[in-house]
Design a protein around this motif. Structure first.
Motif, short mmCIF file in Angstrom:
data_model
loop_
_atom_site.label_atom_id
_atom_site.label_comp_id
_atom_site.label_asym_id
_atom_site.label_seq_id
_atom_site.Cartn_x
_atom_site.Cartn_y
_atom_site.Cartn_z
N LEU A 34 20.74 39.19 -16.91
CA LEU A 34 21.67 39.29 -18.02
C LEU A 34 21.22 38.40 -19.17
N LEU A 35 21.03 39.01 -20.35
CA LEU A 35 20.75 38.21 -21.55
C LEU A 35 21.99 37.39 -21.85
N ALA A 36 21.82 36.06 -21.88
CA ALA A 36 23.00 35.21 -22.00
C ALA A 36 22.95 34.24 -23.16
N ASN A 37 21.86 34.19 -23.93
CA ASN A 37 21.74 33.25 -25.05
C ASN A 37 22.19 31.86 -24.62
N LEU A 38 21.47 31.30 -23.67
CA LEU A 38 21.86 30.03 -23.07
C LEU A 38 21.56 28.82 -23.91
N GLU A 39 20.69 28.95 -24.90
CA GLU A 39 20.31 27.80 -25.70
C GLU A 39 21.25 27.64 -26.88
N ASN A 40 21.21 26.49 -27.52
CA ASN A 40 22.13 26.18 -28.61
C ASN A 40 21.80 26.89 -29.91
N GLU A 41 20.61 27.41 -30.04
CA GLU A 41 20.22 28.10 -31.27
C GLU A 41 20.80 29.51 -31.29
N PRO A 42 21.22 30.01 -32.46
CA PRO A 42 21.78 31.37 -32.53
C PRO A 42 20.81 32.43 -32.04
N GLU A 43 19.50 32.23 -32.26
CA GLU A 43 18.52 33.21 -31.79
C GLU A 43 17.98 32.84 -30.42
N GLY A 44 18.62 31.87 -29.77
CA GLY A 44 18.19 31.41 -28.46
C GLY A 44 18.23 32.53 -27.44
N GLY A 45 17.51 32.34 -26.37
CA GLY A 45 17.43 33.37 -25.34
C GLY A 45 17.91 32.84 -24.03
N ILE A 67 15.19 44.18 -14.64
CA ILE A 67 16.08 45.08 -15.36
C ILE A 67 16.94 44.19 -16.26
N ILE A 68 16.67 44.26 -17.57
CA ILE A 68 17.32 43.39 -18.55
C ILE A 68 18.62 44.04 -19.01
N LEU A 69 19.72 43.31 -18.82
CA LEU A 69 21.05 43.79 -19.20
C LEU A 69 21.58 43.00 -20.39
N GLU A 70 22.43 43.65 -21.18
CA GLU A 70 23.14 42.96 -22.25
C GLU A 70 24.59 43.43 -22.23
N SER A 71 25.51 42.49 -22.37
CA SER A 71 26.93 42.85 -22.38
C SER A 71 27.48 42.76 -23.79
N GLU A 126 33.43 37.63 -25.69
CA GLU A 126 34.32 36.59 -25.18
C GLU A 126 33.96 36.22 -23.73
N THR A 127 33.68 37.21 -22.91
CA THR A 127 33.29 36.94 -21.52
C THR A 127 31.96 36.20 -21.47
N MET A 128 31.00 36.60 -22.31
CA MET A 128 29.71 35.92 -22.33
C MET A 128 29.87 34.47 -22.77
N ALA A 129 30.76 34.22 -23.73
CA ALA A 129 31.02 32.83 -24.17
C ALA A 129 31.62 32.02 -23.02
N GLN A 130 32.50 32.64 -22.24
CA GLN A 130 33.11 31.95 -21.10
C GLN A 130 32.06 31.63 -20.03
N ILE A 131 31.14 32.55 -19.80
CA ILE A 131 30.06 32.31 -18.83
C ILE A 131 29.18 31.16 -19.30
N ARG A 132 28.80 31.18 -20.59
CA ARG A 132 27.98 30.08 -21.14
C ARG A 132 28.70 28.74 -21.00
N GLU A 133 30.01 28.74 -21.28
CA GLU A 133 30.78 27.50 -21.18
C GLU A 133 30.84 27.02 -19.73
#
Length: 117
Positions: free
Chosen positions: A15-26, A89-93, A97-104
């Motif tokens: 799952l692509l989750a943008n885990l880093e602090n940068e907006p373009e983070g991966g 298999i690369i997924l994106e949701s 809001e759910t992705m933000a909760q997962i990152r948090e």
């Protein structure tokens, strides 16, 4: 020349989750790994049910559970050592809001690795 046969194929749902602090983070989270072909193709939509993220607080250790929809964005085949093969298999949701909760939840679990800025 001896031909080597692939003995194991791993299908990784990432799952692509943008885990880093940068907006373009991966960054990707492994949702699941299979030793059978889940039969997914680019553009397929799936439902992820009961994905758990472990959370450690000052007083407790628990799991937060998330369910969300995701779309297959890409399928990457990767040869690795020891006669095995990975199919990522690369997924994106679209559920921001759910992705933000997962990152948090991940930040709470790994506060040293993901410091709040």
């Amino acid at each position: 020349m001896t031909e080597k046969i692939v003995s194991t194929v791993y299908y990784n749902l990432l799952l692509l989750a943008n885990l880093e602090n940068e907006p373009e983070g991966g960054g990707c989270l492994t949702i699941d790994t299979y030793t059978f072909d889940p039969g997914l193709a680019k553009g397929d939509e799936i439902q992820v049910q009961d994905f758990k993220v472990g959370v450690v607080t000052n007083t407790d250790t628990s799991n937060k559970t998330f369910s969300f929809s995701a779309t297959v964005m890409d399928i990457q085949k990767v040869a690795i050592r020891h006669q095995s093969f990975n199919v990522n298999i690369i997924l994106e949701s679209p559920e921001k809001e759910t992705m933000a909760q997962i990152r948090e939840a991940l930040r709470a679990r790994n506060s040293e690795q993901f410091p709040n800025k």
